[in-house]
Motif scaffolding. Structure first.
Motif, short mmCIF file in Angstrom:
data_model
loop_
_atom_site.label_atom_id
_atom_site.label_comp_id
_atom_site.label_asym_id
_atom_site.label_seq_id
_atom_site.Cartn_x
_atom_site.Cartn_y
_atom_site.Cartn_z
N LYS A 126 -14.65 -12.89 -20.48
CA LYS A 126 -15.64 -14.04 -19.27
C LYS A 126 -14.71 -14.01 -17.73
O LYS A 126 -15.05 -14.03 -16.96
N ALA A 127 -13.31 -14.48 -18.19
CA ALA A 127 -12.87 -15.05 -17.05
C ALA A 127 -12.31 -13.51 -15.54
O ALA A 127 -11.98 -13.70 -14.98
N GLU A 128 -11.88 -12.65 -16.93
CA GLU A 128 -11.94 -11.73 -15.86
C GLU A 128 -13.28 -11.04 -15.85
O GLU A 128 -13.23 -10.39 -14.27
N ILE A 129 -13.96 -11.36 -15.57
CA ILE A 129 -15.77 -11.11 -15.46
C ILE A 129 -15.91 -11.58 -14.54
O ILE A 129 -16.03 -11.28 -13.22
N GLU A 188 -16.10 -10.97 -10.64
CA GLU A 188 -17.46 -11.02 -9.57
C GLU A 188 -17.04 -11.71 -8.42
O GLU A 188 -17.42 -11.80 -7.74
N ALA A 189 -16.26 -12.94 -8.28
CA ALA A 189 -15.86 -14.08 -7.24
C ALA A 189 -14.98 -12.86 -6.22
O ALA A 189 -15.34 -12.24 -5.17
N ARG A 214 -15.90 -10.20 -5.73
CA ARG A 214 -16.42 -8.39 -5.35
C ARG A 214 -16.87 -9.44 -3.99
O ARG A 214 -17.24 -9.26 -3.09
N ASN A 215 -18.14 -11.13 -4.59
CA ASN A 215 -18.05 -11.59 -3.62
C ASN A 215 -17.19 -12.26 -2.13
O ASN A 215 -17.94 -11.94 -0.76
N ARG A 216 -15.94 -11.62 -2.48
CA ARG A 216 -15.34 -12.40 -1.27
C ARG A 216 -14.80 -11.17 -0.28
O ARG A 216 -15.14 -11.12 1.20
N ILE A 217 -15.18 -10.08 -0.99
CA ILE A 217 -15.23 -8.98 -0.41
C ILE A 217 -16.14 -8.80 0.00
O ILE A 217 -16.26 -7.81 1.79
N GLU A 218 -17.34 -9.22 -0.38
CA GLU A 218 -18.59 -8.48 0.48
C GLU A 218 -18.75 -9.68 1.49
O GLU A 218 -18.96 -9.46 2.56
N ALA A 219 -18.40 -10.82 1.53
CA ALA A 219 -18.55 -11.77 2.80
C ALA A 219 -17.37 -11.75 3.23
O ALA A 219 -17.65 -11.78 4.87
N GLN A 220 -16.07 -11.20 3.59
CA GLN A 220 -15.04 -11.01 4.33
C GLN A 220 -15.62 -9.70 5.18
O GLN A 220 -15.45 -9.60 6.11
N GLY A 221 -15.99 -8.67 4.36
CA GLY A 221 -17.32 -7.33 4.84
C GLY A 221 -18.27 -8.37 6.07
O GLY A 221 -18.27 -7.34 7.27
N GLN A 222 -18.36 -8.94 5.07
CA GLN A 222 -20.01 -9.30 6.65
C GLN A 222 -19.35 -10.15 7.81
O GLN A 222 -19.76 -9.87 9.03
N ALA A 223 -18.39 -10.70 7.52
CA ALA A 223 -18.42 -11.87 8.55
C ALA A 223 -17.14 -10.60 9.73
O ALA A 223 -17.26 -10.74 10.77
N ASP A 224 -16.17 -9.87 8.83
CA ASP A 224 -15.91 -9.11 9.30
C ASP A 224 -16.81 -8.21 10.68
O ASP A 224 -16.67 -7.51 11.72
N LYS A 225 -18.30 -7.59 9.90
CA LYS A 225 -18.46 -7.43 10.48
C LYS A 225 -18.94 -7.58 11.85
O LYS A 225 -19.24 -7.38 13.10
N ILE A 226 -19.79 -8.95 12.13
CA ILE A 226 -20.55 -9.44 12.64
C ILE A 226 -19.23 -9.88 13.72
O ILE A 226 -19.75 -10.34 15.29
N ARG A 227 -17.66 -10.51 13.41
CA ARG A 227 -17.11 -10.94 14.31
C ARG A 227 -16.71 -8.88 15.65
O ARG A 227 -16.47 -9.35 16.08
N ILE A 228 -16.87 -8.46 14.72
CA ILE A 228 -16.38 -6.94 15.23
C ILE A 228 -17.48 -6.82 16.56
O ILE A 228 -17.61 -6.31 17.12
N GLU A 229 -18.98 -7.18 15.69
CA GLU A 229 -20.43 -6.75 16.76
C GLU A 229 -20.10 -8.02 17.79
O GLU A 229 -20.45 -7.14 19.30
N ALA A 230 -19.80 -9.23 17.30
CA ALA A 230 -19.26 -10.12 18.54
C ALA A 230 -18.32 -9.28 19.81
O ALA A 230 -18.50 -9.40 21.02
#
Length: 372
Positions: free
Chosen positions: A278-281, A285-286, A288-304
């Motif tokens: 469960k800890a590994e899961i 999951e965390a 994955r979420n960090r990578i997705e958030a980082q990706g979104q933030a990078d996207k916004i930053r790049i667009e800006a």
């Protein structure tokens, strides 16, 4: 006796001197005891008599014996054993002065057990001490020995062995008819006492393999060390270790406790593995979420950043002449619109900057930006 009876018996009685006349002129009645009784049997009578005597001697004294396969014969001459054993087959000897003793050299089995089993055998009962064997199978009670603390333990064994054929006469001469008891039985009991005495009763079940190996090795060594190696040992099998009832109960309780501990440890290990899973899961999951958030933030930053670069480029590219040109183009668009709607009102921004505002007075619509 009446005369007629005498004549009858005379006729029935064989007359050996029929051709020799007596003084009275009669034949067969005189000189009854003076002739050879074999004269009437012819010239072969002595030979026949000799054959009869030999046949009677063979029947009465039986000066021969047959050694079966799986046996050897020991010839005894006036009480002395011949060193060379007789092989299977027909052998003759001189009665009174000689005799032949058949000895079983097949593989034999001695069991030490208190369990009752049915009798088995190979139907060969000849041989020394055969009265104690059932076709090569001998049964003895289980061997009672003391463990390290002095508790009584019963050991069940099975020993496979055979008499060495080449040295059988010497073995029987040295050890006698009870050689199994003196060689096999005594050595096995001696070794079992020595080995079992090194352990406590509780240790015996756990050390079963080591004990079986030790008994096999030591019995083999002690029998092989005998002069001439009289016995060929095939195997010594440890079948069962019968412990006292109290020791059995104690071992059973210990085993149950060990099983409970093992089960608890297995459950604990299972729960630990489940928690790790469960800890590994969760970590996955965390991440994955960090990578997705980082990706979104990078996207916004790049667009800006790109938008900022675009705005800067636009700002850097604007000049007063370009603004005036754009205003002229817009004014031209308004002029075209006034030709369609003459009631429209146009408000120019202060300074002449775009956008200008177009108000359609006829349709009363809200102010609308129509050009820049």
């Amino acid at each position: 006796m009446p005369a007629d009876m005498n004549d009858y018996f005379k006729k029935k009685k064989p007359n050996l001197n029929m051709n020799k006349p007596d003084n009275t002129g009669s034949t067969g009645s005189g000189n009854r005891g003076g002739g050879n009784p074999l004269d009437g049997l012819g010239k072969g009578a002595p030979f026949i008599l000799i054959v009869v005597v030999i046949a009677f001697a063979l029947f009465a004294f039986k000066p021969f014996t047959i050694i079966n396969s799986g046996e050897v014969g020991i010839k005894v001459r006036t009480g002395k054993f011949d060193e060379t054993p007789l092989q299977p087959g027909l052998h003759f000897y001189i009665p009174v002065f000689q005799k032949i003793i058949p000895v079983n050299t097949r593989v034999r089995l001695i069991t030490y057990s208190n369990s009752k089993t049915s009798a088995v055998g190979d139907d060969y009962t000849r041989g020394l001490s055969s009265e104690s064997f059932e076709g090569g199978l001998k049964r003895n009670p289980a061997i009672q020995v003391l463990d390290k603390r002095g508790l009584t333990v019963n050991i069940d064994l099975a020993v496979l062995y055979s008499l060495k054929a080449s040295t059988a006469p010497k073995t029987i001469e040295t050890w006698g008819a009870s050689w199994e008891e003196k060689i096999i039985n005594s050595k096995v009991r001696e070794v079992v006492r020595d080995v079992i005495g090194q352990y406590t009763a509780e240790q015996l079940p756990e050390m079963r393999n080591q004990i079986a190996s030790a008994i096999q090795t030591k019995v083999t060594e002690r029998i092989s060390a005998l002069e001439g190696e009289p016995v060929l040992l095939s195997s010594v099998e440890l079948r069962n270790i019968d412990l006292p009832t109290k020791i059995k109960d104690q071992i059973e309780r210990v085993q149950i406790a060990k099983q409970d501990v093992t089960i608890a440890e297995q459950q604990k290990e299972k729960a630990k593995q489940e928690a790790q899973r469960k800890a590994e899961i969760a970590r996955g999951e965390a991440e994955r979420n960090r990578i997705e958030a980082q990706g979104q933030a990078d996207k916004i930053r790049i667009e800006a950043e790109e938008q900022s670069k675009a705005n800067k480029l636009i700002s850097d590219s604007l000049t007063q002449q370009l603004i005036q040109l754009e205003q002229i183009k817009t004014q031209a668009e308004f002029n075209k619109a006034l030709q369609v709607n003459k009631d429209a009102q146009i408000f120019l921004t202060p300074g002449g900057a775009v956008p200008n505002i177009w108000v359609d007075a006829k349709s009363k619509k809200e102010p609308t930006v129509v050009g820049q």
